[in-house]
Motif scaffolding. Sequence first.
Motif, PDB file in Angstrom:
ATOM      1  N   ILE A 131       0.655  -1.262   0.085  1.00 27.81           N
ATOM      2  CA  ILE A 131       0.121   0.056  -0.251  1.00 27.81           C
ATOM      3  C   ILE A 131       0.723   1.262  -0.309  1.00 27.81           C
ATOM      4  O   ILE A 131       0.646   2.390  -0.691  1.00 27.81           O
ATOM      5  CB  ILE A 131      -0.603   0.509   1.219  1.00 27.81           C
ATOM      6  CG1 ILE A 131      -1.892  -1.276   0.745  1.00 27.81           C
ATOM      7  CG2 ILE A 131      -1.202   1.539   1.277  1.00 27.81           C
ATOM      8  CD1 ILE A 131      -2.655  -1.296   2.206  1.00 27.81           C
ATOM      9  N   ALA A 175       2.586   2.018  -3.401  1.00 23.89           N
ATOM     10  CA  ALA A 175       1.694   2.449  -3.902  1.00 23.89           C
ATOM     11  C   ALA A 175       1.354   3.934  -4.232  1.00 23.89           C
ATOM     12  O   ALA A 175       0.505   4.625  -5.602  1.00 23.89           O
ATOM     13  CB  ALA A 175       0.297   1.318  -4.089  1.00 23.89           C
ATOM     14  N   LYS A 225      -6.511   1.007  -2.773  1.00 24.40           N
ATOM     15  CA  LYS A 225      -5.871  -0.111  -2.913  1.00 24.40           C
ATOM     16  C   LYS A 225      -5.773  -1.600  -1.592  1.00 24.40           C
ATOM     17  O   LYS A 225      -6.049  -2.135  -2.124  1.00 24.40           O
ATOM     18  CB  LYS A 225      -4.598   0.530  -2.765  1.00 24.40           C
ATOM     19  CG  LYS A 225      -3.141  -0.494  -3.054  1.00 24.40           C
ATOM     20  CD  LYS A 225      -3.400  -0.945  -4.221  1.00 24.40           C
ATOM     21  CE  LYS A 225      -2.010  -1.210  -5.102  1.00 24.40           C
ATOM     22  NZ  LYS A 225      -2.637  -2.259  -5.946  1.00 24.40           N
ATOM     23  N   GLN A 276      -8.839  -3.250  -2.599  1.00 31.28           N
ATOM     24  CA  GLN A 276      -8.557  -4.557  -3.789  1.00 31.28           C
ATOM     25  C   GLN A 276      -8.008  -5.773  -3.704  1.00 31.28           C
ATOM     26  O   GLN A 276      -7.760  -6.605  -3.890  1.00 31.28           O
ATOM     27  CB  GLN A 276      -7.756  -3.205  -4.548  1.00 31.28           C
ATOM     28  CG  GLN A 276      -8.494  -2.724  -5.647  1.00 31.28           C
ATOM     29  CD  GLN A 276      -7.216  -1.604  -6.946  1.00 31.28           C
ATOM     30  OE1 GLN A 276      -6.275  -1.755  -6.496  1.00 31.28           O
ATOM     31  NE2 GLN A 276      -7.770  -0.730  -6.902  1.00 31.28           N
TER      32      GLN A 276
END
Length: 483
Positions: A432, A435, A459, A462
């Motif tokens: 995370i 990202a 995120k 997901q």
Amino acid sequence: TPLYSSAASDVYKRQADNLSLETYAIGGFVRDYFLQRGDAKDIDVVAVGSGIALAEEVAKLLPHQPKVQVFKTYGTAMLRAFDLEIEFVGARKESYTEDSRNPEVESGSLEDDQNRRDFTINALALQLNKSSFGKLLDPFNGLNDLKNQIIKTPLEPGVTYSDDPLRMMRAIRFASQLGFKIEEKSLDAITTHHKRIKIISKERVVDELNKILSSPTPSIGFGLLRKTKLLPIILPELSALQGIDEKEGQRHKDNFWHTLEVVDNIAKNTDDVWLRWAALLHDIGKAPTKKFHKKIGWTFHGHEFVGAKMVFSLFKRLKMPLNEKMKFVQKMVFMSSRPIVIAEDHVTDSAVRRLIFDAGESIESLMTLCEADITTKNPKRYKKYHNNFKVVRQKLKEVEERDHVRNFQPPVSGEEIMKTFNIQPSKEIGIIKSAIKEAILDGEIPNEYEAAKAFMIEKGTQLGLTTNETKNCLLYTSDAADE
């Protein structure tokens, strides 16, 4: 100068005469005095007799009576006064053995002491005794060599360089620092005895290399190191860059001489010796990565990565610092092509953000290096490349002011991610955070907390994670259904 200030000169004259010692200032201080080169940092004082005794007597007359550091092994003493380091030594003569540059020393006359000096320009002596204060003793016409800008040895150069091979590098260093020429006979002697440099400690060699790099035009020194065959022994990685190969009518530039141009260019814009080292080593990876392809010609793919690895080996071999200074040089070598690629393409905010992020506090040094790397002799290309770099610099300023990428810290911490999803330390946290960083650098989200938090939740979802709020909502819905 401090030598001729009323207070200093009185001290020298009184104590030299009190001890009945012939006393002289000699060496670099005298040379630089006649060259009118800036302020002196140290003075070498030679006494025909005990230099240690003279130092101790001089200290008694100085304000605050500075401490005298005595080095009995070498028969020298040093003290600080008049913002100078003053070293006192008895006049001596020296004899050498073949396997060492450390001589056997015995007391001698001023003539003996001048004979043992490395160069005529360093054998100039100014008398400090009251009766002849300021009298110049110049047995080798060193003053004339200063005027003619010539470096040569007082005695036969082959003997001088073989006795103490470090003098070979000192000759080249002075040529680079002063812009002087080395006498042809002396230059030939250096070439003849170049292998003797192997008995010199790495630390002493590096000290001379640093001084050459710090000179106004370092290419003078490195060109002479190449000419005298010292370079392949000291820096084979740099020596390997020399030469031009040709296949099927396609040639590449001589990366050795290109490198020296880069070093001279960067010397005009920075005194940072480590950035100058980066300029010197920025292309060393090109020798081992050079390949020829029929369709595209000569390539050096990955030379920055290979060169950065070579920096560590080179620093370790030369016993240079393996600390942040080495890492800085590695970083500059590894990133040396990044701004150039950006300058050649359309400058995107994303590319600039990544450049700032990866370079961090070294971004200005990197830009200085890359601008120095422009060595084309084509006026139109030269102007074009520099104009492109102006665009990159402006973009760097705009993006940094807006996005604050330098010294990047994620707007959302790992602790907050764990708290939000009620999880323990795990690989998902790293995924995370990475990202979020990539999204900011790519311009998908601004470098702000609220945007980063929303992206974090997206995120995490997901990845199959559930926020505490969602969990509570699910529990509430489940309880309501049971009722």
